[in-house]
Write an enzyme that holds these catalytic residues in place. Structure first.
Site: not given
Length: 168
Positions: A128, A144
């Site tokens: 992301h 992440c």
């Protein structure tokens, strides 16, 4: 011209010691075919490589998990794509940080997912964007892989659902 206080040998050593840890990988070393595309994210050199189905490759600097215990490695794939995704901390994040909000809507400047997110087949793991550009190039995430918003927007537009992913 060299400074009088630095010899050529010292300059050569300085250059060798200053070599970046950045390295690239060949997709063929990790996958049998390109399929609809391939992403390899190297958590050591903090770089993401993306190949399109026709073999075009681009590189992007990333943020990676803060610790080994938060780092997941192996094969997964992109199962969903979201523009301006909302964010909710995982149960383990809430346990570590009970003061965090239960949810931050997409588009909010405090949203840690930035402007785009690629959802992987592993629960809670994403590739992301980030609003906090200081995180790129560092061990700074809760699991992440983060990119600059302008980079995730480019990757988002180029990556179809079903893209193969490997985190190494």
């Amino acid at each position: 011209m060299l400074s009088p206080s630095i010899s050529a040998a010292e300059t050569s050593d300085a250059v060798r010691r200053n070599i970046s840890s950045f390295r690239t990988h060949a997709w063929e070393d990790h996958f049998d075919t390109l399929g609809v595309g391939v992403i390899i994210s190297d958590t050591s050199s903090k770089v993401l490589q993306h190949w399109t189905a026709d073999g075009e490759m681009r590189l992007y600097p990333t943020s990676v998990p803060m610790s080994e215990e938060l780092t997941r490695r192996g094969y997964t794939e992109v199962v969903e794509k979201r523009e301006n995704p909302s964010w909710a901390p995982t149960p383990s994040m809430r346990e570590r940080n009970p003061e965090w909000p239960a949810r931050i809507p997409g588009g909010d400047p405090e949203n840690p997912l930035g402007t785009r997110a690629l959802y992987l087949s592993w629960q809670y793991y994403r590739i992301h964007g980030t609003q906090d550009t200081r995180k790129i190039g560092r061990r700074s995430s809760n699991g992440c892989i983060g990119l600059y918003n302008e980079h995730i927007e480019e990757v988002f537009d180029r990556v179809p659902v079903g893209t193969q992913v490997k985190l190494i």
